[in-house]
Structures are given as C-alpha cells and as structure tokens.
Design an enzyme around this catalytic site. Structure first.
Site, PDB file in Angstrom:
ATOM      1  N   LYS A 137       0.708  -1.097  -0.324  1.00 41.77           N
ATOM      2  CA  LYS A 137       0.392   0.153   0.127  1.00 41.77           C
ATOM      3  C   LYS A 137       1.109   1.537  -0.068  1.00 41.77           C
ATOM      4  O   LYS A 137       1.677   1.495   0.600  1.00 41.77           O
ATOM      5  CB  LYS A 137      -1.169  -0.166   0.788  1.00 41.77           C
ATOM      6  CG  LYS A 137      -1.914   1.034   0.981  1.00 41.77           C
ATOM      7  CD  LYS A 137      -3.238   0.156   0.191  1.00 41.77           C
ATOM      8  CE  LYS A 137      -4.445   1.304   0.269  1.00 41.77           C
ATOM      9  NZ  LYS A 137      -5.725   0.363   0.039  1.00 41.77           N
ATOM     10  N   ASP A 177      -7.311   3.713  -4.057  1.00 39.67           N
ATOM     11  CA  ASP A 177      -7.812   4.515  -3.019  1.00 39.67           C
ATOM     12  C   ASP A 177      -8.160   5.931  -2.883  1.00 39.67           C
ATOM     13  O   ASP A 177      -8.708   6.235  -3.562  1.00 39.67           O
ATOM     14  CB  ASP A 177      -7.023   3.772  -2.002  1.00 39.67           C
ATOM     15  CG  ASP A 177      -7.293   3.177  -0.691  1.00 39.67           C
ATOM     16  OD1 ASP A 177      -7.592   1.943  -0.722  1.00 39.67           O
ATOM     17  OD2 ASP A 177      -7.581   4.159   0.266  1.00 39.67           O
TER      18      ASP A 177
HETATM   19  P1  NDP Z   1     -12.931   7.943  -2.887  1.00 37.36           P
HETATM   20  O1  NDP Z   1     -11.771   8.561  -2.889  1.00 37.36           O
HETATM   21  O2  NDP Z   1     -13.388   7.956  -3.822  1.00 37.36           O
HETATM   22  O3  NDP Z   1     -13.859   8.413  -2.018  1.00 37.36           O
HETATM   23  C1  NDP Z   1     -14.113   8.886  -0.116  1.00 37.36           C
HETATM   24  C2  NDP Z   1     -15.415   8.656   0.475  1.00 37.36           C
HETATM   25  O4  NDP Z   1     -15.314   8.807   2.071  1.00 37.36           O
HETATM   26  C3  NDP Z   1     -15.624   9.987   0.098  1.00 37.36           C
HETATM   27  O5  NDP Z   1     -16.929  10.053   1.046  1.00 37.36           O
HETATM   28  C4  NDP Z   1     -14.523  10.580   1.579  1.00 37.36           C
HETATM   29  O6  NDP Z   1     -15.871  11.940   1.816  1.00 37.36           O
HETATM   30  C5  NDP Z   1     -15.282   9.841   2.794  1.00 37.36           C
HETATM   31  N1  NDP Z   1     -14.716   9.891   3.433  1.00 37.36           N
HETATM   32  C6  NDP Z   1     -12.855   9.723   3.136  1.00 37.36           C
HETATM   33  N2  NDP Z   1     -12.279  10.079   4.529  1.00 37.36           N
HETATM   34  C7  NDP Z   1     -13.268  10.354   5.164  1.00 37.36           C
HETATM   35  C8  NDP Z   1     -13.308   9.871   7.010  1.00 37.36           C
HETATM   36  N3  NDP Z   1     -12.432  10.411   7.513  1.00 37.36           N
HETATM   37  N4  NDP Z   1     -14.626  10.525   7.281  1.00 37.36           N
HETATM   38  C9  NDP Z   1     -15.503  10.342   6.479  1.00 37.36           C
HETATM   39  N5  NDP Z   1     -15.846   9.977   5.111  1.00 37.36           N
HETATM   40  C10 NDP Z   1     -14.894   9.971   5.045  1.00 37.36           C
HETATM   41  O7  NDP Z   1     -12.374   6.457  -1.896  1.00 37.36           O
HETATM   42  P2  NDP Z   1     -12.763   4.754  -2.073  1.00 37.36           P
HETATM   43  O8  NDP Z   1     -14.519   5.188  -2.619  1.00 37.36           O
HETATM   44  O9  NDP Z   1     -12.326   4.552  -3.109  1.00 37.36           O
HETATM   45  O10 NDP Z   1     -12.413   4.405  -0.650  1.00 37.36           O
HETATM   46  C11 NDP Z   1     -13.440   4.266  -0.135  1.00 37.36           C
HETATM   47  C12 NDP Z   1     -13.138   2.834   1.081  1.00 37.36           C
HETATM   48  O11 NDP Z   1     -12.774   1.846   0.691  1.00 37.36           O
HETATM   49  C13 NDP Z   1     -12.131   3.337   1.440  1.00 37.36           C
HETATM   50  O12 NDP Z   1     -11.680   2.594   3.046  1.00 37.36           O
HETATM   51  C14 NDP Z   1     -11.291   2.310   0.982  1.00 37.36           C
HETATM   52  O13 NDP Z   1      -9.507   2.268   1.446  1.00 37.36           O
HETATM   53  C15 NDP Z   1     -11.617   1.185   0.264  1.00 37.36           C
HETATM   54  N6  NDP Z   1     -11.405   0.442  -0.980  1.00 37.36           N
HETATM   55  C16 NDP Z   1     -11.052   0.585  -2.661  1.00 37.36           C
HETATM   56  C17 NDP Z   1     -10.471  -0.010  -3.229  1.00 37.36           C
HETATM   57  C18 NDP Z   1     -11.289   0.825  -4.322  1.00 37.36           C
HETATM   58  O14 NDP Z   1     -10.770  -0.070  -5.040  1.00 37.36           O
HETATM   59  N7  NDP Z   1     -11.338   2.105  -4.824  1.00 37.36           N
HETATM   60  C19 NDP Z   1     -10.813  -1.161  -2.962  1.00 37.36           C
HETATM   61  C20 NDP Z   1     -10.935  -1.566  -1.896  1.00 37.36           C
HETATM   62  C21 NDP Z   1     -11.790  -1.071  -0.349  1.00 37.36           C
HETATM   63  P3  NDP Z   1     -15.014  13.196   0.835  1.00 37.36           P
HETATM   64  O15 NDP Z   1     -15.039  13.208  -0.288  1.00 37.36           O
HETATM   65  O16 NDP Z   1     -15.442  13.965   2.196  1.00 37.36           O
HETATM   66  O17 NDP Z   1     -13.374  13.370   1.453  1.00 37.36           O
HETATM   67  O1  2IT Z   2      -7.973  -0.905  -0.525  1.00 38.33           O
HETATM   68  C1  2IT Z   2      -8.366  -2.126  -1.569  1.00 38.33           C
HETATM   69  O2  2IT Z   2      -7.918  -3.270  -1.960  1.00 38.33           O
HETATM   70  C2  2IT Z   2      -7.705  -0.644  -2.933  1.00 38.33           C
HETATM   71  N1  2IT Z   2      -7.326   0.360  -3.451  1.00 38.33           N
HETATM   72  C3  2IT Z   2      -7.144  -1.146  -4.766  1.00 38.33           C
HETATM   73  C4  2IT Z   2      -5.607  -2.064  -4.161  1.00 38.33           C
HETATM   74  C5  2IT Z   2      -5.740  -2.405  -5.798  1.00 38.33           C
HETATM   75  O3  2IT Z   2      -4.564  -2.490  -5.702  1.00 38.33           O
HETATM   76  O4  2IT Z   2      -6.736  -2.215  -7.110  1.00 38.33           O
END
Ligand code: NDP
Ligand code: 2IT
Length: 457
Positions: A137, A177
C-alpha cells in the site's frame, strides 16, 4: 489425547501473544496498525494449534514485519508558484504470492500507521482473490481537496518521480484508493512511462479503459461487495429484493455498491461524505449522485437541492441511526464504533458488509457477531477491486482487452469463491458462520504455506 490438544492450544496462544506483545512494543504509536494486527491474530489460534510447523517456522513474526517501508519527500509547485512539501510512502509488505499490490491513498490523515494497516490487510485480501498478487500500500498526506487539475497533475508527477524506482510490473503494482481515481492514476502512469521510456502498462492498475485500463475496474469494488452480500444472503435464503440499504461514503466504492444493490431490487436510503449524509426515503437517485460526485466534484449536500424528498444531516455517525436491513460502510476506517453498532442492531439490521477497509472497530465487530448479525469483513467483501486490478495486469501482460461482461463475470466468480473459502475455513476450524475468522484463516494459510516453501531468508 485431550491433554495434547489443551497443550497445543496453550502453546498456540502463548506464541501468538508473544508476537503481539513484541509488536505492541515496537509499534506503540501506530494504533490503526495494531488494531488490524490484533483482529487477525485473534482469529489464528486454531490455525497455530493445528499446524505446529507454523510456530517452528515463526511465520507470524515473519509475516507481520513488512519486507520494507519506503518513505520519501514530494516537493511540488502550487498554482501560486509556492513550493509545497508532502511525505510519500510505499509499504512493500509481502510478495510470497506475487508482486506487491495495493492502492495509493492521498488524504491528509495518511501516516505510517495507516499505510501499514492497509498494506497488512491487503496481503490476506489479495491471497483470498486467488490471483497472483502480494500485499502493499502507499500514498501521501497530500490533500487533493480544493486543488486545481494542474496542481493534482504536478503532485502526481512529483510523487512518481521518486516512486518509479521502487515499482514495476513484476515488482510492485500500485492502484487507486481514497483520493486516487482514474485521473490520478493517469497522471502517475504518464510520468512513469516518460521516465522508464517503455510502455510497461502492468505497473499500475485502475488506468483509463482503452489506455491500458480494464473495463469494470471502476465498478469492481462496489459491484464485488454486492456480489459478496448476495452470497451471505443466499445462505439465509434471502435476496436483495426490496431490502433497505444504507451506504456510507459517496466515492468510488459507495457509488457502485449503490448502483448494483439497486440493480438487484434494493432500496438504498442514504449515503454520505466526510461532512454529512443525505437521507432519501424514496431511494437514492444514483444518476444524480454520479453527476454531483463524478462530474461536478461537488459535496453530497447539494443532492437535496435537486431532490425535495431528501434531507441533509451534518456529521458522519448519524447515518447509522437510519433503520435498514443491510448496512454497507464504504467511506473509511473506524467509521462504526460500538455505539453505532448497537444502534444498527437495535434497529434490526441483519447484514453488515465492509466496502471500506476496517470501517468497524473491534468493539463493533464483536457486537455484530454476538448479536447474530451477518458480518462481511472488508478483506473478503471489498476484494473485488484488487481482484479486477489483477485481471487488468493479466490483460496488460497478454496485450489484450476483455469485454465488460467478461471481466464482470470473472469478478462475480471470484467473489463467490472468496465467500466459499471464508465460510469453509470458518467451519473447518470450528467457527461456522464467522466470516471474520474464516477469511483471516483462509488468507493467512495461503501466505504461511508459501512462506515456508521459500525457506528462511
Ligand atoms: P474515494 O476517495 O472515491 O471516496 C471516499 C469517500 O469516503 C468519500 O465520500 C469521502 O468523503 C469519504 N471519506 C473519506 N475519508 C473520510 C473520513 N475521514 N470520514 C468520513 N468520510 C470519509 O475512495 P474510495 O471509494 O475508493 O474508498 C473508500 C474506502 O474503500 C476506503 O476505505 C478504501 O480503502 C476502500 N477500498 C477502496 C477500493 C478501491 O478500489 N477504490 C478497494 C477496496 C477498498 P469526502 O469526499 O468528504 O472526503
Ligand atoms: O484496498 C484496496 O483493495 C484497494 N484500494 C485496491 C487496490 C488495488 O490494487 O486495486
């Protein structure tokens, strides 16, 4: 016989406790990392009890220590020609199963503890996908909010100017992420390509489809989460049809979880950002959310300007007081504490599945398990994103593209398999129905066996 089993259990507990005590001492100021480690360690007693060779090979201490942690300065110029400095990270945790693989997070809260918790979880998540990917990561404490497109581009270029020497299609493959989507991956990829002077497309995933990216990567985590919940519901003879769902966040994971849940006939009542949540009892208008978040890059509160049926509420935790059948936390770590868990349980929530990484703290997880709520832990339930990243790497290696349907079908198969592996491991080790224990064990065993096969180094 009985004496032997008791002593094996004791021996396993003592070994795990010893590794954890040493870990706490070395990482006293890394609460998120210790939390993630504790959750996994607590699941592993039956594994070490039945596999004394794991103790002999000291696999737990070897897996919990990252291969390496890279931290570096990122200097870049903002639109006022001021030079800004941020800290970049890449944690290369474990490459027993394949090249280090995991996303990049750009968020002001990023620190070594958060990078390590995410990279540690990623090892076992990636193992569960059945794809040849290790765990890593990275990211930066850079805050993308309020930055211009040019500032984002310059930051990404500066970040890659250092990162490129540590990654490669067979070495370490970052992706997105929080705060890193296709736009940022595009800037990072362009800079890597320029520096390397070669089209090594498999060095990053989450690229734009048609420019090295896979179709369905954008949708993969959210769709995958819903496919996973479908399996959880199947075991209880239920489906998504007419279920009420609450989803936190409104980013990449949340949007596509909402879209797929609605596709299966669920009514999604609410979603949020870090400032507050919208409640739309008639069901979230996902087209509108996409327009607000993906096209305009706006805040979620603007939703209520277009939908008179909806209300906006400040703060993040209130969303868990909306009665729902299924809760899908898809924002960030530790967004559900014991109180929020008890509220969900009191309101009759039957399923909680984690789209985010570690959104439920340990107290919340225990509340859910003790109350008989079906609980899908993140490392299993949100593995669809990284699984399709691995499929993107495969397409890049084969210099080919697969159709959306082909990727989506493979994703569906992978999520079913992750559910089956987790559920079977839970049963095998005496914790039937406990997907936390099941997914931790199923992922861990793959890595431990690989580590032993490599010999000590
Ligand atoms: P994005 O940046 O696209 O969206 C994040 C969302 O979460 C936004 O709505 C944001 O709000 C909110 N958020 C972020 N930080 C906080 C906080 N401290 N408190 C409250 N809300 C918060 O990220 P993703 O959708 O990609 O990721 C979301 C989660 O999913 C994370 O935990 C990530 O690690 C996990 N994840 C992502 C993957 C991926 O492929 N993208 C795969 C697997 C897991 P705001 O806009 O106000 O910051
Ligand atoms: O938390 C996760 O699994 C991710 N943000 C996706 C990682 C990836 O390599 O696609």
């Amino acid at each position: 016989m009985t004496t032997q089993v008791v002593s094996n259990t004791q021996y396993a507990k003592e070994y795990i406790d010893g590794v954890f005590e040493a870990l706490k001492e070395k990482n006293a100021h890394q609460p998120e990392f210790l939390q993630a480690a504790e959750e996994i360690f607590l699941s592993l007693v039956p594994v070490f009890e039945q596999n004394p060779a794991y103790i002999k090979h000291n696999v737990l201490a070897r897996i919990v220590e990252p291969d390496r942690i890279i931290s570096f300065r990122v200097s870049w110029q903002d639109d006022n020609n001021k030079v800004q400095v941020n800290r970049g990270y890449r944690v290369q945790y474990n490459n027993v199963i394949g090249p280090y693989k995991g996303g990049l997070r750009f968020h002001p809260t990023v620190n070594e503890s958060i990078m390590k918790f995410l990279a540690f979880e990623q090892i076992f998540k990636n193992a569960l996908t059945g794809q040849p990917i290790g765990g890593g990561k990275g990211g930066s404490d850079f805050n993308p909010k309020g930055k211009s497109n040019s500032e984002i581009m310059r930051f990404c270029q500066a970040f890659m100017t250092e990162l490129y020497r540590h990654i490669g299609p067979d070495v370490d493959v970052p992706a997105g992420d929080i705060g890193v989507g296709a736009r940022e991956v595009g800037f990072l990829w362009g800079q890597y390509k320029r520096i390397r002077g070669a089209y090594e497309a498999g060095v990053l995933t989450g690229k734009t489809p048609g420019y090295g990216g896979s179709l369905a990567r954008k949708e993969a985590t959210g769709y995958g989460l819903v496919y996973f919940v479908e399996e959880m519901l199947r075991e209880a003879n239920q489906t998504f049809f007419e279920k009420t769902v609450v989803v936190s966040g409104s980013g990449n994971v949340a949007i596509y979880a909402i879209e797929k849940a609605q596709h299966f006939g669920a009514r999604v009542l609410a979603c949020s950002d870090s400032a507050g949540y919208i409640h739309d009892p008639e069901g979230i208008d996902i087209k509108l959310v996409k327009e607000i978040k993906e096209i305009n890059g706006d805040r979620i509160n603007t939703y209520v300007e277009y939908r008179p049926t909806a209300t906006y509420h400040e703060g993040c935790t209130g969303i868990w007081s909306i009665p729902c059948d299924i809760a899908l936390p898809c924002a960030t770590q530790n967004e559900i504490d014991g109180d929020s868990a008890r509220t969900l349980i009191a309101n009759g929530t039957q399923v909680v599945a984690e789209g985010a990484n570690m959104p439920s703290n340990l107290e919340a997880i225990n509340e859910f398990l003790n109350a008989g709520v079906l609980f899908g832990p993140g490392k299993a339930a949100n593995a669809g994103g990284v699984a399709v990243s691995a499929l993107e790497m495969a397409q890049n290696s084969g210099r080919t593209y697969w159709s959306f349907q082909e990727v989506d079908e493979k994703l569906h198969g992978i999520m079913k398999s992750i559910y089956a592996q987790s559920s079977e491991a839970a049963k095998k080790y005496g914790y039937a129905g406990n997907l936390v224990v099941g997914s931790n064990i199923a992922g861990f065993v793959k890595v431990a066996d690989g580590l032993i096969s490599e010999g000590v180094y």
